[in-house]
Design a protein around this motif. Structure first.
Motif, short mmCIF file in Angstrom:
data_model
loop_
_atom_site.label_atom_id
_atom_site.label_comp_id
_atom_site.label_asym_id
_atom_site.label_seq_id
_atom_site.Cartn_x
_atom_site.Cartn_y
_atom_site.Cartn_z
N PHE A 130 -3.09 4.75 -3.07
CA PHE A 130 -4.27 5.29 -2.40
C PHE A 130 -4.15 6.80 -2.30
O PHE A 130 -3.11 7.32 -1.92
CB PHE A 130 -4.45 4.72 -0.99
CG PHE A 130 -5.61 5.34 -0.28
CD1 PHE A 130 -6.90 4.90 -0.51
CD2 PHE A 130 -5.43 6.40 0.60
CE1 PHE A 130 -7.99 5.49 0.11
CE2 PHE A 130 -6.51 7.00 1.23
CZ PHE A 130 -7.79 6.55 0.98
N ASP A 131 -5.24 7.48 -2.65
CA ASP A 131 -5.34 8.92 -2.41
C ASP A 131 -6.74 9.21 -1.90
O ASP A 131 -7.70 8.53 -2.27
CB ASP A 131 -5.06 9.70 -3.70
CG ASP A 131 -4.63 11.14 -3.44
OD1 ASP A 131 -4.57 11.55 -2.26
OD2 ASP A 131 -4.36 11.86 -4.41
N ASP A 132 -6.84 10.20 -1.03
CA ASP A 132 -8.13 10.48 -0.40
C ASP A 132 -9.13 11.10 -1.36
O ASP A 132 -10.33 10.89 -1.24
CB ASP A 132 -7.97 11.34 0.86
CG ASP A 132 -7.09 12.55 0.65
OD1 ASP A 132 -6.83 12.92 -0.52
OD2 ASP A 132 -6.64 13.13 1.65
N VAL A 133 -8.66 11.87 -2.34
CA VAL A 133 -9.54 12.49 -3.34
C VAL A 133 -8.83 12.45 -4.69
O VAL A 133 -7.64 12.76 -4.78
CB VAL A 133 -9.87 13.96 -2.98
CG1 VAL A 133 -10.65 14.63 -4.09
CG2 VAL A 133 -10.64 14.05 -1.67
N ARG A 134 -9.56 12.06 -5.72
CA ARG A 134 -9.03 12.11 -7.08
C ARG A 134 -9.79 13.19 -7.83
O ARG A 134 -11.00 13.15 -7.92
CB ARG A 134 -9.20 10.78 -7.81
CG ARG A 134 -8.68 10.83 -9.25
CD ARG A 134 -8.96 9.58 -10.04
NE ARG A 134 -10.35 9.15 -9.98
CZ ARG A 134 -11.33 9.64 -10.75
NH1 ARG A 134 -11.09 10.58 -11.63
NH2 ARG A 134 -12.55 9.16 -10.63
N THR A 135 -9.05 14.14 -8.35
CA THR A 135 -9.66 15.21 -9.13
C THR A 135 -9.37 14.97 -10.60
O THR A 135 -10.25 14.57 -11.36
CB THR A 135 -9.14 16.59 -8.67
OG1 THR A 135 -9.32 16.70 -7.25
CG2 THR A 135 -9.89 17.72 -9.35
N LEU A 164 0.84 -1.20 0.00
CA LEU A 164 0.00 0.00 0.00
C LEU A 164 0.87 1.25 0.00
O LEU A 164 1.71 1.43 0.88
CB LEU A 164 -0.92 0.02 1.22
CG LEU A 164 -1.85 1.22 1.34
CD1 LEU A 164 -2.88 1.23 0.19
CD2 LEU A 164 -2.56 1.21 2.69
N VAL A 165 0.65 2.11 -1.00
CA VAL A 165 1.35 3.39 -1.11
C VAL A 165 0.31 4.50 -1.05
O VAL A 165 -0.52 4.62 -1.96
CB VAL A 165 2.15 3.50 -2.42
CG1 VAL A 165 2.71 4.90 -2.59
CG2 VAL A 165 3.26 2.46 -2.45
N CYS A 166 0.32 5.28 0.02
CA CYS A 166 -0.55 6.45 0.14
C CYS A 166 0.19 7.65 -0.43
O CYS A 166 1.34 7.90 -0.08
CB CYS A 166 -0.90 6.72 1.60
SG CYS A 166 -1.82 5.38 2.40
N LEU A 167 -0.48 8.37 -1.32
CA LEU A 167 0.14 9.57 -1.87
C LEU A 167 0.35 10.58 -0.76
O LEU A 167 -0.50 10.72 0.12
CB LEU A 167 -0.72 10.16 -2.99
CG LEU A 167 -0.48 9.56 -4.37
CD1 LEU A 167 -0.92 8.11 -4.45
CD2 LEU A 167 -1.13 10.39 -5.43
N GLY A 177 -6.53 13.04 -11.58
CA GLY A 177 -5.74 11.82 -11.71
C GLY A 177 -4.27 12.08 -11.95
O GLY A 177 -3.47 11.15 -12.02
N HIS A 178 -3.89 13.36 -12.05
CA HIS A 178 -2.50 13.72 -12.33
C HIS A 178 -1.56 13.21 -11.23
O HIS A 178 -0.49 12.66 -11.52
CB HIS A 178 -2.36 15.23 -12.52
CG HIS A 178 -0.94 15.67 -12.72
ND1 HIS A 178 -0.26 15.47 -13.91
CD2 HIS A 178 -0.06 16.27 -11.88
CE1 HIS A 178 0.97 15.93 -13.78
NE2 HIS A 178 1.12 16.42 -12.56
N SER A 179 -1.93 13.39 -9.97
CA SER A 179 -1.06 12.96 -8.87
C SER A 179 -0.89 11.45 -8.88
O SER A 179 0.21 10.93 -8.63
CB SER A 179 -1.64 13.41 -7.53
OG SER A 179 -1.67 14.80 -7.45
N LEU A 180 -1.97 10.72 -9.15
CA LEU A 180 -1.88 9.27 -9.22
C LEU A 180 -0.96 8.83 -10.36
O LEU A 180 -0.15 7.91 -10.20
CB LEU A 180 -3.27 8.65 -9.39
CG LEU A 180 -4.17 8.70 -8.17
CD1 LEU A 180 -5.60 8.35 -8.56
CD2 LEU A 180 -3.66 7.75 -7.09
N GLU A 181 -1.10 9.48 -11.49
CA GLU A 181 -0.26 9.14 -12.64
C GLU A 181 1.21 9.44 -12.35
O GLU A 181 2.10 8.65 -12.68
CB GLU A 181 -0.72 9.89 -13.89
CG GLU A 181 0.09 9.61 -15.12
CD GLU A 181 0.13 8.15 -15.55
OE1 GLU A 181 1.10 7.77 -16.24
OE2 GLU A 181 -0.78 7.38 -15.20
N GLN A 182 1.47 10.55 -11.70
CA GLN A 182 2.85 10.91 -11.33
C GLN A 182 3.43 9.89 -10.36
O GLN A 182 4.57 9.47 -10.50
CB GLN A 182 2.85 12.31 -10.73
CG GLN A 182 4.21 12.86 -10.44
CD GLN A 182 4.14 14.31 -9.93
OE1 GLN A 182 3.07 14.91 -9.84
NE2 GLN A 182 5.28 14.85 -9.61
#
Length: 167
Positions: free
Chosen positions: A138-143, A69-72, A145-150
């Motif tokens: 895992f991220d608490d909010v996806r707007t 598990l990787v939390c951003l 998706g840029h942070s997840l992709e990074q």
């Protein structure tokens, strides 16, 4: 798990469902500037933990033991700790997953996007820990998706294979 609408845009015409979602997210984030009580945080933490664990059990069954598990990270190490430390520990304990939380550190904080900043910060990764791992982001909010992709790109540069993302 929830339809999350930007507060600033929808607050004047929000439904009860939107307000309930905002409260869960805000309480989960555990931001000390937002006067979240310990009870509110623990309640939201349990709600989100249950949702994530049920989704991961449904998708992977007993194979969660092979996942990491990787939390951003948040905009600072302190906010990352308040938001994700207990969550990551609980999910990983309950599902017998590897917990990446201790292997990622915000070494230079930045300003959060939702506060008008650019979200930039410097993050340090224990590169040897991630090599060969199967990762769930895992991220608490996806707007966007840029942070997840990074984060996916970073994990893959470190030798990990990103299996999925949960928001």
């Amino acid at each position: 798990f929830f339809d999350y609408y930007p507060y600033g845009t929808y607050k004047d015409n929000a439904s009860d469902s939107m307000w309930n979602t905002w409260r869960i997210v805000w309480h989960f984030k555990n931001d000390p500037d937002k006067n979240v009580t310990s009870y509110e945080h623990r309640s939201a933490l349990q709600t989100v933990t249950n949702l994530v664990e049920n989704a991961l059990r449904s998708a992977f069954g007993a194979k969660t033991e092979y996942l990491t598990l990787v939390c951003l990270t948040a905009s600072s190490q302190r906010k990352t700790e308040l938001r994700f430390k207990d969550f990551a520990e609980q999910v990983c304990k309950d599902l017998n997953m590897n917990n990446a939380y201790p292997h990622i550190q915000v070494i230079e904080g930045g300003s959060a996007k939702h506060d008008g900043g650019d979200g930039s910060r410097r993050v340090s990764y224990d590169q040897y820990f991630f090599n060969g791992k199967y990762v769930v982001l895992f991220d608490d909010v996806r707007t966007t998706g840029h942070s997840l992709e990074q984060e996916r790109r970073t994990m893959e540069e470190l030798g990990a294979k990103v299996i999925c993302a949960v928001t």
